[in-house]
Design a protein around this motif. Sequence first.
Motif, PDB file in Angstrom:
ATOM      1  N   PRO A  87     -13.724 -26.933  28.930  1.00  0.00           N
ATOM      2  CA  PRO A  87     -13.356 -28.135  27.928  1.00  0.00           C
ATOM      3  C   PRO A  87     -13.102 -27.303  26.434  1.00  0.00           C
ATOM      4  CG  PRO A  87     -15.041 -28.597  29.255  1.00  0.00           C
ATOM      5  CD  PRO A  87     -14.704 -27.102  29.643  1.00  0.00           C
ATOM      6  N   GLN A  88     -13.576 -26.599  25.968  1.00  0.00           N
ATOM      7  CA  GLN A  88     -13.404 -25.843  24.727  1.00  0.00           C
ATOM      8  C   GLN A  88     -12.190 -25.074  24.626  1.00  0.00           C
ATOM      9  OE1 GLN A  88     -16.904 -23.390  23.771  1.00  0.00           O
ATOM     10  NE2 GLN A  88     -18.075 -24.723  24.995  1.00  0.00           N
ATOM     11  N   MET A  89     -11.321 -24.764  25.666  1.00  0.00           N
ATOM     12  CA  MET A  89     -10.282 -24.175  25.683  1.00  0.00           C
ATOM     13  C   MET A  89      -8.963 -25.012  25.772  1.00  0.00           C
ATOM     14  SD  MET A  89     -11.266 -21.026  27.959  1.00  0.00           S
ATOM     15  CE  MET A  89      -9.799 -20.239  28.230  1.00  0.00           C
ATOM     16  N   TYR A  90      -9.354 -26.131  26.414  1.00  0.00           N
ATOM     17  CA  TYR A  90      -8.205 -27.095  26.797  1.00  0.00           C
ATOM     18  C   TYR A  90      -8.559 -28.657  26.402  1.00  0.00           C
ATOM     19  CZ  TYR A  90      -6.612 -23.115  29.440  1.00  0.00           C
ATOM     20  OH  TYR A  90      -6.105 -21.725  29.764  1.00  0.00           O
ATOM     21  N   ASP A  91      -7.729 -29.483  26.249  1.00  0.00           N
ATOM     22  CA  ASP A  91      -7.884 -30.779  25.979  1.00  0.00           C
ATOM     23  C   ASP A  91      -8.409 -31.436  27.066  1.00  0.00           C
ATOM     24  OD1 ASP A  91      -8.021 -32.775  24.173  1.00  0.00           O
ATOM     25  OD2 ASP A  91      -6.146 -33.456  24.485  1.00  0.00           O
ATOM     26  N   ILE A  92      -9.410 -31.087  27.530  1.00  0.00           N
ATOM     27  CA  ILE A  92     -10.136 -32.092  28.741  1.00  0.00           C
ATOM     28  C   ILE A  92     -11.564 -32.250  28.519  1.00  0.00           C
ATOM     29  CG2 ILE A  92      -8.560 -30.968  30.634  1.00  0.00           C
ATOM     30  CD1 ILE A  92     -10.804 -29.134  31.133  1.00  0.00           C
ATOM     31  N   PRO A  93     -11.924 -33.436  29.179  1.00  0.00           N
ATOM     32  CA  PRO A  93     -13.548 -33.600  28.723  1.00  0.00           C
ATOM     33  C   PRO A  93     -14.353 -32.771  29.445  1.00  0.00           C
ATOM     34  CG  PRO A  93     -12.337 -35.319  30.471  1.00  0.00           C
ATOM     35  CD  PRO A  93     -11.197 -34.240  29.814  1.00  0.00           C
ATOM     36  N   PRO A  94     -15.662 -32.450  29.060  1.00  0.00           N
ATOM     37  CA  PRO A  94     -16.561 -31.833  29.327  1.00  0.00           C
ATOM     38  C   PRO A  94     -17.279 -32.585  30.775  1.00  0.00           C
ATOM     39  CG  PRO A  94     -17.573 -32.951  27.619  1.00  0.00           C
ATOM     40  CD  PRO A  94     -15.977 -33.092  27.625  1.00  0.00           C
ATOM     41  N   VAL A  95     -17.686 -31.794  31.771  1.00  0.00           N
ATOM     42  CA  VAL A  95     -18.294 -32.339  32.769  1.00  0.00           C
ATOM     43  C   VAL A  95     -19.492 -33.355  32.183  1.00  0.00           C
ATOM     44  CG1 VAL A  95     -19.630 -31.781  34.903  1.00  0.00           C
ATOM     45  CG2 VAL A  95     -17.900 -30.423  34.218  1.00  0.00           C
ATOM     46  N   ASP A  96     -19.401 -34.502  32.972  1.00  0.00           N
ATOM     47  CA  ASP A  96     -20.488 -35.657  32.621  1.00  0.00           C
ATOM     48  C   ASP A  96     -21.679 -35.073  33.420  1.00  0.00           C
ATOM     49  OD1 ASP A  96     -21.093 -37.428  35.181  1.00  0.00           O
ATOM     50  OD2 ASP A  96     -18.992 -36.759  34.919  1.00  0.00           O
ATOM     51  N   ARG A  97     -22.976 -35.623  32.867  1.00  0.00           N
ATOM     52  CA  ARG A  97     -24.113 -35.345  33.286  1.00  0.00           C
ATOM     53  C   ARG A  97     -24.388 -35.568  34.756  1.00  0.00           C
ATOM     54  NH1 ARG A  97     -29.042 -38.707  30.652  1.00  0.00           N
ATOM     55  NH2 ARG A  97     -29.982 -39.333  32.516  1.00  0.00           N
ATOM     56  N   TYR A  98     -23.876 -36.651  35.432  1.00  0.00           N
ATOM     57  CA  TYR A  98     -23.994 -36.882  36.782  1.00  0.00           C
ATOM     58  C   TYR A  98     -23.248 -35.801  37.772  1.00  0.00           C
ATOM     59  CZ  TYR A  98     -26.537 -40.770  34.898  1.00  0.00           C
ATOM     60  OH  TYR A  98     -27.450 -41.467  34.190  1.00  0.00           O
ATOM     61  N   SER A  99     -21.868 -35.593  37.261  1.00  0.00           N
ATOM     62  CA  SER A  99     -21.357 -34.690  37.933  1.00  0.00           C
ATOM     63  C   SER A  99     -22.111 -32.961  37.967  1.00  0.00           C
ATOM     64  CB  SER A  99     -19.943 -34.300  37.239  1.00  0.00           C
ATOM     65  OG  SER A  99     -19.165 -35.459  37.301  1.00  0.00           O
ATOM     66  N   MET A 100     -22.678 -32.908  36.823  1.00  0.00           N
ATOM     67  CA  MET A 100     -23.402 -31.694  36.661  1.00  0.00           C
ATOM     68  C   MET A 100     -24.592 -31.844  37.573  1.00  0.00           C
ATOM     69  SD  MET A 100     -23.015 -28.834  35.426  1.00  0.00           S
ATOM     70  CE  MET A 100     -23.815 -27.161  35.171  1.00  0.00           C
ATOM     71  N   VAL A 101     -25.380 -32.840  37.778  1.00  0.00           N
ATOM     72  CA  VAL A 101     -26.498 -33.141  38.840  1.00  0.00           C
ATOM     73  C   VAL A 101     -25.710 -32.715  40.211  1.00  0.00           C
ATOM     74  CG1 VAL A 101     -28.049 -34.661  39.724  1.00  0.00           C
ATOM     75  CG2 VAL A 101     -27.693 -34.588  37.295  1.00  0.00           C
ATOM     76  N   ALA A 102     -24.741 -33.404  40.469  1.00  0.00           N
ATOM     77  CA  ALA A 102     -24.233 -33.026  41.670  1.00  0.00           C
ATOM     78  C   ALA A 102     -23.923 -31.497  42.054  1.00  0.00           C
ATOM     79  CB  ALA A 102     -22.993 -33.884  42.011  1.00  0.00           C
ATOM     80  N   TYR A 103     -23.297 -31.003  41.060  1.00  0.00           N
ATOM     81  CA  TYR A 103     -23.017 -29.502  41.086  1.00  0.00           C
ATOM     82  C   TYR A 103     -24.116 -28.638  41.447  1.00  0.00           C
ATOM     83  CZ  TYR A 103     -21.510 -25.071  39.176  1.00  0.00           C
ATOM     84  OH  TYR A 103     -21.213 -23.705  38.983  1.00  0.00           O
ATOM     85  N   LEU A 104     -25.356 -28.970  40.667  1.00  0.00           N
ATOM     86  CA  LEU A 104     -26.669 -28.376  40.666  1.00  0.00           C
ATOM     87  C   LEU A 104     -27.217 -28.448  42.185  1.00  0.00           C
ATOM     88  CD1 LEU A 104     -27.974 -28.634  36.993  1.00  0.00           C
ATOM     89  CD2 LEU A 104     -27.054 -26.388  38.176  1.00  0.00           C
TER      90      LEU A 104
END
Length: 185
Positions: A87-104
């Motif tokens: 997200p810092q390198m490209y114009d894309i939104p960061p991962v939202d918190r619920y997606s990060m919960v699913a990932y973890l």
Amino acid sequence: MSEKLADPAPLGLAGFGFTTVLLNLHNAGVLGGEAIPMILAMGIFYGGLAQVIAGIMEYKRGNTFGTTAFTSYGLFWLSLVAIILLPQMYDIPPVDRYSMVAYLFMWGLFTLYLFIGTLKHGRALQIVFVTLWILFWLLAGAEATGIVQLKIIAGIEGIFCGLSAIYLSCAIVLNDAYGRKVLPT
């Protein structure tokens, strides 16, 4: 005569352990934001690349567990760095918190089934995997709830997890170097 192959487990365990300790020093609040570039670099090279190499080496040795664990966790580190940096390198939104919960949570689930596989191995490996399983779900819980204290607790637990992997790496290296059991595994 068959070729003797070196044991890649100490490399993979060290890559995992050192990177895990550093990230969780940050999660526990010991290291501040200025440590993030160092943690990301360790995530790419030692946590990521070194573990993938160890996993490939385990494949050559015919070790399904080692191949699966090291390659997967190496790719975990690379994907985690990508989640942070893309997200810092490209114009894309960061991962939202619920997606990060699913990932973890999913990494915790993966770690749970690998932990079950460690029950046929030594106690030190069991400790690495049970503490990693707990770590992933503590981090998922902290992400889901936003409770700062839970992230700090996860950080402290993660430091222990990483140190247990470093211990096991050290034990395997020393036991091999001395040709006898110097440290229990």
